[in-house]
Write an enzyme that holds these catalytic residues in place. Structure first.
Site, PDB file in Angstrom:
ATOM      1  N   LYS A  13      -8.939  -8.090 -29.431  1.00 20.33           N
ATOM      2  CA  LYS A  13      -9.211  -8.871 -30.081  1.00 20.33           C
ATOM      3  C   LYS A  13      -9.602  -9.872 -30.965  1.00 20.33           C
ATOM      4  CE  LYS A  13      -9.091 -11.568 -26.032  1.00 20.33           C
ATOM      5  NZ  LYS A  13      -8.439 -10.779 -25.267  1.00 20.33           N
ATOM      6  N   ARG A  88      -7.477 -19.812 -22.774  1.00 20.37           N
ATOM      7  CA  ARG A  88      -7.041 -19.022 -21.474  1.00 20.37           C
ATOM      8  C   ARG A  88      -6.132 -19.391 -20.439  1.00 20.37           C
ATOM      9  NH1 ARG A  88     -11.272 -14.804 -22.739  1.00 20.37           N
ATOM     10  NH2 ARG A  88     -10.904 -13.398 -21.084  1.00 20.37           N
ATOM     11  N   ARG A 127     -14.975   1.804 -23.579  1.00 23.53           N
ATOM     12  CA  ARG A 127     -15.746   0.284 -24.002  1.00 23.53           C
ATOM     13  C   ARG A 127     -16.975   0.282 -23.017  1.00 23.53           C
ATOM     14  NH1 ARG A 127     -13.545  -5.478 -25.320  1.00 23.53           N
ATOM     15  NH2 ARG A 127     -14.136  -5.981 -23.337  1.00 23.53           N
ATOM     16  N   ARG A 133     -20.911  -3.327 -20.882  1.00 22.06           N
ATOM     17  CA  ARG A 133     -20.631  -4.805 -20.160  1.00 22.06           C
ATOM     18  C   ARG A 133     -20.299  -4.296 -18.583  1.00 22.06           C
ATOM     19  NH1 ARG A 133     -16.260  -8.049 -23.605  1.00 22.06           N
ATOM     20  NH2 ARG A 133     -16.166  -8.569 -21.662  1.00 22.06           N
ATOM     21  N   ARG A 144      -9.373  -9.225 -14.275  1.00 22.27           N
ATOM     22  CA  ARG A 144      -8.755  -9.807 -15.617  1.00 22.27           C
ATOM     23  C   ARG A 144      -7.631 -10.045 -15.465  1.00 22.27           C
ATOM     24  NH1 ARG A 144     -13.387  -6.444 -19.231  1.00 22.27           N
ATOM     25  NH2 ARG A 144     -13.022  -8.106 -20.561  1.00 22.27           N
TER      26      ARG A 144
HETATM   27  P1  AMP Z   1     -14.169 -11.939 -23.305  1.00 20.14           P
HETATM   28  O1  AMP Z   1     -14.895 -11.252 -23.757  1.00 20.14           O
HETATM   29  O2  AMP Z   1     -13.472 -12.601 -24.016  1.00 20.14           O
HETATM   30  O3  AMP Z   1     -12.866 -10.947 -22.143  1.00 20.14           O
HETATM   31  O4  AMP Z   1     -14.970 -12.893 -21.780  1.00 20.14           O
HETATM   32  C1  AMP Z   1     -15.677 -12.163 -20.841  1.00 20.14           C
HETATM   33  C2  AMP Z   1     -15.761 -13.197 -19.369  1.00 20.14           C
HETATM   34  O5  AMP Z   1     -15.975 -14.709 -20.121  1.00 20.14           O
HETATM   35  C3  AMP Z   1     -14.274 -13.744 -19.108  1.00 20.14           C
HETATM   36  O6  AMP Z   1     -13.400 -12.673 -17.957  1.00 20.14           O
HETATM   37  C4  AMP Z   1     -14.686 -14.721 -18.409  1.00 20.14           C
HETATM   38  O7  AMP Z   1     -15.441 -15.193 -16.759  1.00 20.14           O
HETATM   39  C5  AMP Z   1     -15.345 -15.182 -19.618  1.00 20.14           C
HETATM   40  N1  AMP Z   1     -14.688 -16.429 -20.150  1.00 20.14           N
HETATM   41  C6  AMP Z   1     -14.806 -16.279 -22.005  1.00 20.14           C
HETATM   42  N2  AMP Z   1     -14.218 -16.787 -22.104  1.00 20.14           N
HETATM   43  C7  AMP Z   1     -13.049 -17.863 -21.248  1.00 20.14           C
HETATM   44  C8  AMP Z   1     -12.029 -19.076 -21.151  1.00 20.14           C
HETATM   45  N3  AMP Z   1     -11.718 -19.441 -22.711  1.00 20.14           N
HETATM   46  N4  AMP Z   1     -11.899 -19.669 -19.883  1.00 20.14           N
HETATM   47  C9  AMP Z   1     -12.725 -19.139 -19.056  1.00 20.14           C
HETATM   48  N5  AMP Z   1     -13.180 -17.896 -19.026  1.00 20.14           N
HETATM   49  C10 AMP Z   1     -13.727 -17.779 -20.087  1.00 20.14           C
END
Ligand code: AMP
Length: 187
Positions: A13, A88, A127, A133, A144
């Site tokens: 994404k 989400r 990654r 990360r 996740r």
């Molecule tokens: P991402 O980079 O989108 O994979 O997000 C990394 C982490 O941030 C996720 O595993 C959640 O802990 C938190 N996070 C990001 N976006 C959301 C969202 N829309 N709702 C809840 N938690 C989020």
């Protein structure tokens, strides 16, 4: 044009959102990036979400909805938004619809990156090696993925009911995925 880039973690994404930003001038709104920035700044919010993120769980709807609300208010003249990693949950999707309506807008299309979750483990290992990360370790990644399957996947039906969901093969190379997304978005 307001689009949601939808798919499990590590579906690509962020990569595709950055391309669309460069090519079309849309603004990428990644709640994951916003939360990581909050952590890097050492803010109170950042400290509050750190452990939740590292474990791989979702932070509260209220937190991410507020981040998106602020970002929309701060980018009133944008030609479009790419929502990346948001919404989400169903509650987030409903809040987004309401927020956009308040700005006289709506989600136009939801591009669903279709991937094989088991193959994502290999992507995530790469990654982790490149970016380091904390939540890309195998244990957090499983959490996740599970959060995606239980809390986020129901959004597919939500957007299908609105007639906005378009599937794209997310397992091919970056260029092919970009071309497929361009096909969905049109000129
Ligand atoms: P991402 O980079 O989108 O994979 O997000 C990394 C982490 O941030 C996720 O595993 C959640 O802990 C938190 N996070 C990001 N976006 C959301 C969202 N829309 N709702 C809840 N938690 C989020």
């Amino acid at each position: 044009m307001n689009l949601v880039l939808f798919g499990p973690p590590a579906a690509g994404k962020g990569t595709q959102a950055k391309r669309l930003t460069a090519e079309r001038g849309y603004i990428q709104l990644s709640t994951g990036d916003m939360l990581r920035a909050a952590r890097a700044s050492g803010s109170e919010l950042g400290q509050r979400v750190a452990a939740i993120m590292d474990a791989g769980s979702l932070v509260s709807d209220a937190i991410v909805i507020e981040l998106i609300e602020d970002a929309l208010a701060g980018n009133k003249n944008a030609p479009g938004f790419i929502f990346d990693g948001f919404p989400r949950t169903i509650a987030q999707a409903e809040a987004l619809d309401a927020l956009l309506a308040r700005h006289g807008q709506a989600i136009d299309v939801v591009v669903r990156l279709q991937v094989d979750p088991e193959k994502l483990i290999a992507r995530i290992a790469k990654r982790f090696a490149e970016e380091g990360r904390a939540d890309d370790n195998p244990e957090s990644f499983r959490v996740r993925l599970n959060a995606y399957l239980t809390q986020t996947a129901p959004l597919v039906a939500y957007y299908e009911a609105q007639g906005k969901s378009r599937g794209v093969d997310g397992m091919s190379d970056i260029e092919s995925v970009a071309a497929a997304i361009a096909g969905v978005l049109g000129a």
